[in-house]
Write a protein that holds these residues in place. Structure first.
Motif, mmCIF file in Angstrom:
data_model
loop_
_atom_site.group_PDB
_atom_site.id
_atom_site.type_symbol
_atom_site.label_atom_id
_atom_site.label_comp_id
_atom_site.label_asym_id
_atom_site.label_seq_id
_atom_site.Cartn_x
_atom_site.Cartn_y
_atom_site.Cartn_z
ATOM 1 N N MET A 1 0.817 -1.197 0.000
ATOM 2 C CA MET A 1 0.000 0.000 0.000
ATOM 3 C C MET A 1 0.863 1.264 0.000
ATOM 4 O O MET A 1 0.620 2.187 -0.758
ATOM 5 N N LEU A 2 1.877 1.294 0.868
ATOM 6 C CA LEU A 2 2.754 2.471 0.917
ATOM 7 C C LEU A 2 3.546 2.635 -0.368
ATOM 8 O O LEU A 2 3.761 3.758 -0.828
ATOM 9 N N ALA A 3 3.954 1.511 -0.940
ATOM 10 C CA ALA A 3 4.701 1.585 -2.204
ATOM 11 C C ALA A 3 3.826 2.172 -3.307
ATOM 12 O O ALA A 3 4.302 2.958 -4.131
ATOM 13 N N THR A 4 2.554 1.813 -3.325
ATOM 14 C CA THR A 4 1.641 2.356 -4.326
ATOM 15 C C THR A 4 1.481 3.862 -4.135
ATOM 16 O O THR A 4 1.456 4.626 -5.101
ATOM 17 N N LEU A 5 1.393 4.296 -2.889
ATOM 18 C CA LEU A 5 1.315 5.723 -2.599
ATOM 19 C C LEU A 5 2.594 6.427 -3.054
ATOM 20 O O LEU A 5 2.542 7.504 -3.654
ATOM 21 N N GLY A 6 3.751 5.813 -2.791
ATOM 22 C CA GLY A 6 5.025 6.384 -3.233
ATOM 23 C C GLY A 6 5.089 6.507 -4.747
ATOM 24 O O GLY A 6 5.528 7.529 -5.279
ATOM 25 N N PHE A 7 4.633 5.471 -5.439
ATOM 26 C CA PHE A 7 4.602 5.500 -6.901
ATOM 27 C C PHE A 7 3.679 6.616 -7.388
ATOM 28 O O PHE A 7 4.014 7.370 -8.304
ATOM 29 N N GLY A 8 2.522 6.744 -6.763
ATOM 30 C CA GLY A 8 1.591 7.809 -7.131
ATOM 31 C C GLY A 8 2.185 9.195 -6.915
ATOM 32 O O GLY A 8 2.008 10.095 -7.750
ATOM 33 N N LEU A 9 2.899 9.372 -5.799
ATOM 34 C CA LEU A 9 3.563 10.657 -5.554
ATOM 35 C C LEU A 9 4.601 10.949 -6.627
ATOM 36 O O LEU A 9 4.735 12.087 -7.087
ATOM 37 N N HIS A 10 5.306 9.926 -7.054
ATOM 38 C CA HIS A 10 6.317 10.120 -8.099
ATOM 39 C C HIS A 10 5.673 10.488 -9.431
ATOM 40 O O HIS A 10 6.203 11.341 -10.158
ATOM 41 N N LEU A 11 4.550 9.878 -9.745
ATOM 42 C CA LEU A 11 3.860 10.251 -10.984
ATOM 43 C C LEU A 11 3.366 11.693 -10.902
ATOM 44 O O LEU A 11 3.467 12.446 -11.881
ATOM 45 N N LEU A 12 2.858 12.083 -9.738
ATOM 46 C CA LEU A 12 2.430 13.466 -9.531
ATOM 47 C C LEU A 12 3.616 14.426 -9.695
ATOM 48 O O LEU A 12 3.512 15.454 -10.364
ATOM 49 N N ALA A 13 4.745 14.075 -9.092
ATOM 50 C CA ALA A 13 5.943 14.914 -9.207
ATOM 51 C C ALA A 13 6.417 14.987 -10.658
ATOM 52 O O ALA A 13 6.798 16.058 -11.135
ATOM 53 N N ALA A 14 6.393 13.852 -11.359
ATOM 54 C CA ALA A 14 6.813 13.846 -12.767
ATOM 55 C C ALA A 14 5.928 14.769 -13.596
ATOM 56 O O ALA A 14 6.426 15.520 -14.449
ATOM 57 N N LEU A 15 4.630 14.761 -13.332
ATOM 58 C CA LEU A 15 3.726 15.666 -14.043
ATOM 59 C C LEU A 15 4.050 17.127 -13.707
ATOM 60 O O LEU A 15 4.017 17.994 -14.584
ATOM 61 N N GLY A 16 4.356 17.388 -12.451
ATOM 62 C CA GLY A 16 4.741 18.742 -12.058
ATOM 63 C C GLY A 16 6.006 19.202 -12.749
ATOM 64 O O GLY A 16 6.106 20.346 -13.208
ATOM 65 N N VAL A 17 6.982 18.314 -12.845
ATOM 66 C CA VAL A 17 8.236 18.646 -13.524
ATOM 67 C C VAL A 17 7.978 18.886 -15.012
ATOM 68 O O VAL A 17 8.541 19.807 -15.613
#
Length: 137
Positions: A1-17
């Protein structure tokens, strides 16, 4: 579950970048905050300066796209196969090198000129990547 949240945060950050990359690739030259700095300094940049700024903006945009791809690819790999210390270190180094350095540089410019600069999104996106990396471990 935490790994999925981490992956989601990274996708959000990638979109921001990618959003920041688009701003520099397709936005005005000089960028809004650069124009304000020139104006406050009583400087009107010559066409040659604008040409150089355009080249720098395009190079920055390309590097930001590469960072976004790197974040997404490393995160996907870690999410699928389980996070490792090397993935955590790579993601953290990317966040600190791209977001940390640019955030510090633009913060110094803001303090020196009084013009609002994009240090906040730089630090914010770096923090999201760092948090996501921790969650992937």
């Amino acid at each position: 579950m935490l790994a999925t949240l981490g992956f989601g945060l990274h996708l959000l950050a990638a979109l921001g970048v990618l959003g920041l990359a688009a701003k520099y690739a397709f936005g005005p030259v000089p960028a809004d905050y650069h124009a304000q700095i020139f104006e406050r300094g009583g400087v009107s940049p010559a066409p040659a300066v604008l040409t150089v700024l355009r080249a720098v903006y395009l190079a920055l945009a390309g590097m930001l796209v590469a960072v976004a791809i790197g974040i997404a690819a490393l995160s996907l790999s870690a999410w699928q196969s389980g996070g490792t210390a090397s993935t955590f270190l790579a993601l953290s180094a990317m966040a600190l090198a791209a977001g940390g350095v640019s955030g510090l540089a633009t913060l110094q410019v803001e303090r020196a000129t009084g013009v609002r600069t994009p240090w906040r999104p730089a630090f914010g996106l770096a923090a999201i990547v760092l948090l996501g990396a921790l969650l992937l471990l």
